[in-house]
Design a protein around this motif. Sequence first.
Motif, PDB file in Angstrom:
ATOM      1  N   MET A   1       2.198  -7.774   3.358  1.00 35.72           N
ATOM      2  CA  MET A   1       2.134  -6.342   3.302  1.00 35.72           C
ATOM      3  C   MET A   1       3.482  -5.806   2.826  1.00 35.72           C
ATOM      4  SD  MET A   1       1.166  -3.624   6.220  1.00 35.72           S
ATOM      5  CE  MET A   1      -0.543  -3.906   5.880  1.00 35.72           C
ATOM      6  N   MET A   2       3.427  -5.019   1.798  1.00 37.33           N
ATOM      7  CA  MET A   2       4.663  -4.534   1.188  1.00 37.33           C
ATOM      8  C   MET A   2       5.299  -3.377   1.968  1.00 37.33           C
ATOM      9  SD  MET A   2       6.646  -5.147  -1.228  1.00 37.33           S
ATOM     10  CE  MET A   2       8.112  -4.378  -1.790  1.00 37.33           C
ATOM     11  N   TYR A   3       4.527  -2.455   2.454  1.00 34.99           N
ATOM     12  CA  TYR A   3       5.111  -1.238   3.024  1.00 34.99           C
ATOM     13  C   TYR A   3       5.065  -1.254   4.547  1.00 34.99           C
ATOM     14  CZ  TYR A   3       4.647  -0.208  -1.858  1.00 34.99           C
ATOM     15  OH  TYR A   3       4.727  -0.299  -3.217  1.00 34.99           O
ATOM     16  N   SER A   4       3.976  -0.803   5.139  1.00 37.61           N
ATOM     17  CA  SER A   4       3.789  -0.862   6.589  1.00 37.61           C
ATOM     18  C   SER A   4       2.314  -0.682   6.891  1.00 37.61           C
ATOM     19  CB  SER A   4       4.610   0.223   7.306  1.00 37.61           C
ATOM     20  OG  SER A   4       3.877   1.419   7.411  1.00 37.61           O
ATOM     21  N   PRO A   5       1.860  -1.137   8.046  1.00 39.00           N
ATOM     22  CA  PRO A   5       0.452  -0.933   8.381  1.00 39.00           C
ATOM     23  C   PRO A   5       0.139   0.532   8.664  1.00 39.00           C
ATOM     24  CG  PRO A   5       1.593  -2.002  10.192  1.00 39.00           C
ATOM     25  CD  PRO A   5       2.548  -1.942   9.053  1.00 39.00           C
ATOM     26  N   ARG A   6       1.148   1.366   8.736  1.00 45.17           N
ATOM     27  CA  ARG A   6       0.951   2.790   8.997  1.00 45.17           C
ATOM     28  C   ARG A   6       0.808   3.606   7.713  1.00 45.17           C
ATOM     29  NH1 ARG A   6       2.698   4.109  14.513  1.00 45.17           N
ATOM     30  NH2 ARG A   6       2.884   2.095  15.518  1.00 45.17           N
ATOM     31  N   HIS A   7       0.971   2.978   6.569  1.00 42.80           N
ATOM     32  CA  HIS A   7       0.775   3.687   5.307  1.00 42.80           C
ATOM     33  C   HIS A   7      -0.719   3.923   5.082  1.00 42.80           C
ATOM     34  CE1 HIS A   7       4.939   2.939   4.194  1.00 42.80           C
ATOM     35  NE2 HIS A   7       4.739   3.643   3.100  1.00 42.80           N
ATOM     36  N   ASP A   8      -1.056   5.072   4.593  1.00 44.47           N
ATOM     37  CA  ASP A   8      -2.433   5.417   4.244  1.00 44.47           C
ATOM     38  C   ASP A   8      -2.758   4.757   2.906  1.00 44.47           C
ATOM     39  OD1 ASP A   8      -4.737   6.660   3.188  1.00 44.47           O
ATOM     40  OD2 ASP A   8      -4.284   8.550   4.197  1.00 44.47           O
ATOM     41  N   LYS A   9      -3.752   3.875   2.885  1.00 46.70           N
ATOM     42  CA  LYS A   9      -4.088   3.134   1.666  1.00 46.70           C
ATOM     43  C   LYS A   9      -4.430   4.054   0.497  1.00 46.70           C
ATOM     44  CE  LYS A   9      -5.553  -1.009   4.018  1.00 46.70           C
ATOM     45  NZ  LYS A   9      -6.631  -1.935   4.339  1.00 46.70           N
ATOM     46  N   GLU A  10      -5.022   5.199   0.789  1.00 52.56           N
ATOM     47  CA  GLU A  10      -5.365   6.151  -0.267  1.00 52.56           C
ATOM     48  C   GLU A  10      -4.108   6.715  -0.928  1.00 52.56           C
ATOM     49  OE1 GLU A  10      -8.508   6.979  -1.338  1.00 52.56           O
ATOM     50  OE2 GLU A  10      -9.148   5.339  -0.036  1.00 52.56           O
ATOM     51  N   LYS A  11      -3.051   6.907  -0.143  1.00 53.70           N
ATOM     52  CA  LYS A  11      -1.811   7.484  -0.676  1.00 53.70           C
ATOM     53  C   LYS A  11      -0.915   6.451  -1.343  1.00 53.70           C
ATOM     54  CE  LYS A  11      -1.730  11.378   2.479  1.00 53.70           C
ATOM     55  NZ  LYS A  11      -1.044  12.041   3.589  1.00 53.70           N
ATOM     56  N   VAL A  12      -1.150   5.174  -1.070  1.00 54.67           N
ATOM     57  CA  VAL A  12      -0.352   4.106  -1.666  1.00 54.67           C
ATOM     58  C   VAL A  12      -0.884   3.751  -3.050  1.00 54.67           C
ATOM     59  CG1 VAL A  12       0.268   1.661  -1.479  1.00 54.67           C
ATOM     60  CG2 VAL A  12       0.385   3.139   0.527  1.00 54.67           C
ATOM     61  N   GLY A  13      -2.188   3.683  -3.175  1.00 48.13           N
ATOM     62  CA  GLY A  13      -2.798   3.244  -4.426  1.00 48.13           C
ATOM     63  C   GLY A  13      -3.039   1.742  -4.395  1.00 48.13           C
ATOM     64  N   GLU A  14      -3.762   1.266  -5.371  1.00 44.67           N
ATOM     65  CA  GLU A  14      -4.140  -0.149  -5.435  1.00 44.67           C
ATOM     66  C   GLU A  14      -2.922  -1.072  -5.445  1.00 44.67           C
ATOM     67  OE1 GLU A  14      -6.873  -3.299  -5.587  1.00 44.67           O
ATOM     68  OE2 GLU A  14      -7.293  -1.166  -5.336  1.00 44.67           O
ATOM     69  N   THR A  15      -1.895  -0.719  -6.195  1.00 43.20           N
ATOM     70  CA  THR A  15      -0.711  -1.572  -6.302  1.00 43.20           C
ATOM     71  C   THR A  15       0.575  -0.839  -5.938  1.00 43.20           C
ATOM     72  OG1 THR A  15      -0.480  -1.032  -8.643  1.00 43.20           O
ATOM     73  CG2 THR A  15      -1.741  -3.024  -8.086  1.00 43.20           C
ATOM     74  N   GLY A  16       0.471   0.249  -5.192  1.00 43.55           N
ATOM     75  CA  GLY A  16       1.659   0.996  -4.787  1.00 43.55           C
ATOM     76  C   GLY A  16       2.075   2.041  -5.798  1.00 43.55           C
ATOM     77  N   GLN A  17       1.302   2.203  -6.866  1.00 41.43           N
ATOM     78  CA  GLN A  17       1.683   3.126  -7.927  1.00 41.43           C
ATOM     79  C   GLN A  17       1.778   4.579  -7.459  1.00 41.43           C
ATOM     80  OE1 GLN A  17      -1.270   1.624  -7.729  1.00 41.43           O
ATOM     81  NE2 GLN A  17      -2.903   3.041  -8.254  1.00 41.43           N
ATOM     82  N   SER A  18       1.060   4.940  -6.419  1.00 42.44           N
ATOM     83  CA  SER A  18       1.083   6.327  -5.946  1.00 42.44           C
ATOM     84  C   SER A  18       2.349   6.664  -5.172  1.00 42.44           C
ATOM     85  CB  SER A  18      -0.144   6.609  -5.070  1.00 42.44           C
ATOM     86  OG  SER A  18      -1.316   6.414  -5.836  1.00 42.44           O
ATOM     87  N   LEU A  19       3.144   5.655  -4.823  1.00 45.61           N
ATOM     88  CA  LEU A  19       4.375   5.913  -4.084  1.00 45.61           C
ATOM     89  C   LEU A  19       5.533   6.281  -5.000  1.00 45.61           C
ATOM     90  CD1 LEU A  19       4.264   3.068  -1.439  1.00 45.61           C
ATOM     91  CD2 LEU A  19       3.715   5.471  -1.122  1.00 45.61           C
ATOM     92  N   ALA A  20       5.397   6.033  -6.282  1.00 41.55           N
ATOM     93  CA  ALA A  20       6.446   6.304  -7.272  1.00 41.55           C
ATOM     94  C   ALA A  20       7.705   5.510  -6.924  1.00 41.55           C
ATOM     95  CB  ALA A  20       6.712   7.795  -7.381  1.00 41.55           C
ATOM     96  N   ALA A  21       8.853   6.172  -6.827  1.00 44.16           N
ATOM     97  CA  ALA A  21      10.124   5.465  -6.637  1.00 44.16           C
ATOM     98  C   ALA A  21      10.525   5.326  -5.177  1.00 44.16           C
ATOM     99  CB  ALA A  21      11.223   6.196  -7.407  1.00 44.16           C
ATOM    100  N   SER A  22       9.685   5.689  -4.248  1.00 45.24           N
ATOM    101  CA  SER A  22      10.030   5.636  -2.825  1.00 45.24           C
ATOM    102  C   SER A  22       8.964   4.884  -2.044  1.00 45.24           C
ATOM    103  CB  SER A  22      10.148   7.063  -2.272  1.00 45.24           C
ATOM    104  OG  SER A  22      10.254   7.032  -0.861  1.00 45.24           O
ATOM    105  N   SER A  23       9.400   4.092  -1.083  1.00 42.88           N
ATOM    106  CA  SER A  23       8.439   3.376  -0.231  1.00 42.88           C
ATOM    107  C   SER A  23       7.802   4.328   0.778  1.00 42.88           C
ATOM    108  CB  SER A  23       9.144   2.255   0.530  1.00 42.88           C
ATOM    109  OG  SER A  23      10.031   2.804   1.505  1.00 42.88           O
ATOM    110  N   ARG A  24       8.419   5.478   0.973  1.00 39.25           N
ATOM    111  CA  ARG A  24       7.985   6.491   1.942  1.00 39.25           C
ATOM    112  C   ARG A  24       7.936   5.950   3.370  1.00 39.25           C
ATOM    113  NH1 ARG A  24       3.607   9.022  -1.847  1.00 39.25           N
ATOM    114  NH2 ARG A  24       4.972  10.040  -3.329  1.00 39.25           N
ATOM    115  N   VAL A  25       8.759   4.951   3.631  1.00 39.19           N
ATOM    116  CA  VAL A  25       8.907   4.479   5.009  1.00 39.19           C
ATOM    117  C   VAL A  25       9.838   5.454   5.708  1.00 39.19           C
ATOM    118  CG1 VAL A  25       9.868   2.663   6.475  1.00 39.19           C
ATOM    119  CG2 VAL A  25       8.488   2.060   4.501  1.00 39.19           C
ATOM    120  N   ASN A  26       9.393   5.949   6.848  1.00 40.43           N
ATOM    121  CA  ASN A  26      10.218   6.895   7.598  1.00 40.43           C
ATOM    122  C   ASN A  26      10.729   6.241   8.880  1.00 40.43           C
ATOM    123  OD1 ASN A  26       8.105   7.082   9.526  1.00 40.43           O
ATOM    124  ND2 ASN A  26       7.120   8.679   8.315  1.00 40.43           N
ATOM    125  N   GLU A  27      11.542   6.972   9.614  1.00 38.34           N
ATOM    126  CA  GLU A  27      12.139   6.417  10.834  1.00 38.34           C
ATOM    127  C   GLU A  27      11.077   6.025  11.857  1.00 38.34           C
ATOM    128  OE1 GLU A  27      15.931   8.286  12.230  1.00 38.34           O
ATOM    129  OE2 GLU A  27      15.499   9.650  10.552  1.00 38.34           O
TER     130      GLU A  27
END
Length: 138
Positions: A1-27
């Motif tokens: 898993m590249m990001y976190s299990p708390r990421h919304d799969k719809e907002k990540v995209g199939e290959t993470g393309q929806s995240l652009a330049a940020s992993s959007r991992v927060n504190e």
Amino acid sequence: MMYSPRHDKEKVGETGQSLAASSRVNEEMADAADEDARDRGVVGHAQKLAAARDDDFQATVLRRDFNSTSAGDAHMEFVGFMKSIDDFVEMQEAMRGEHLNVEPERNGILGFFEAPNRATYVVPPRKLRALPPSPSTT
């Protein structure tokens, strides 16, 4: 898993393309790594690395990767710049996530990569290098 299990799969995209330049991992996601390991049995790579951020939740390491065939085989190379070896050690410990007690294939991207070799180079601060100063440093 590249990001976190708390990421919304719809907002990540199939290959993470929806995240652009940020992993959007927060504190909150970073702080939940132990809980996710215990309750979900999985942690994300970016989630673990966020533990190595500073008190202002800023990354202490500038990391980049690139694809290469320099040794005749396809592989990925990672380059990281940091202020101190302590930052490197902290990042490596966070990336390994050994304290999380999850299987390698559920521990970020650990189960998908091998590191056949590593190299560490120390680059002195700009003012101590034997090069003419750049206009931005004078």
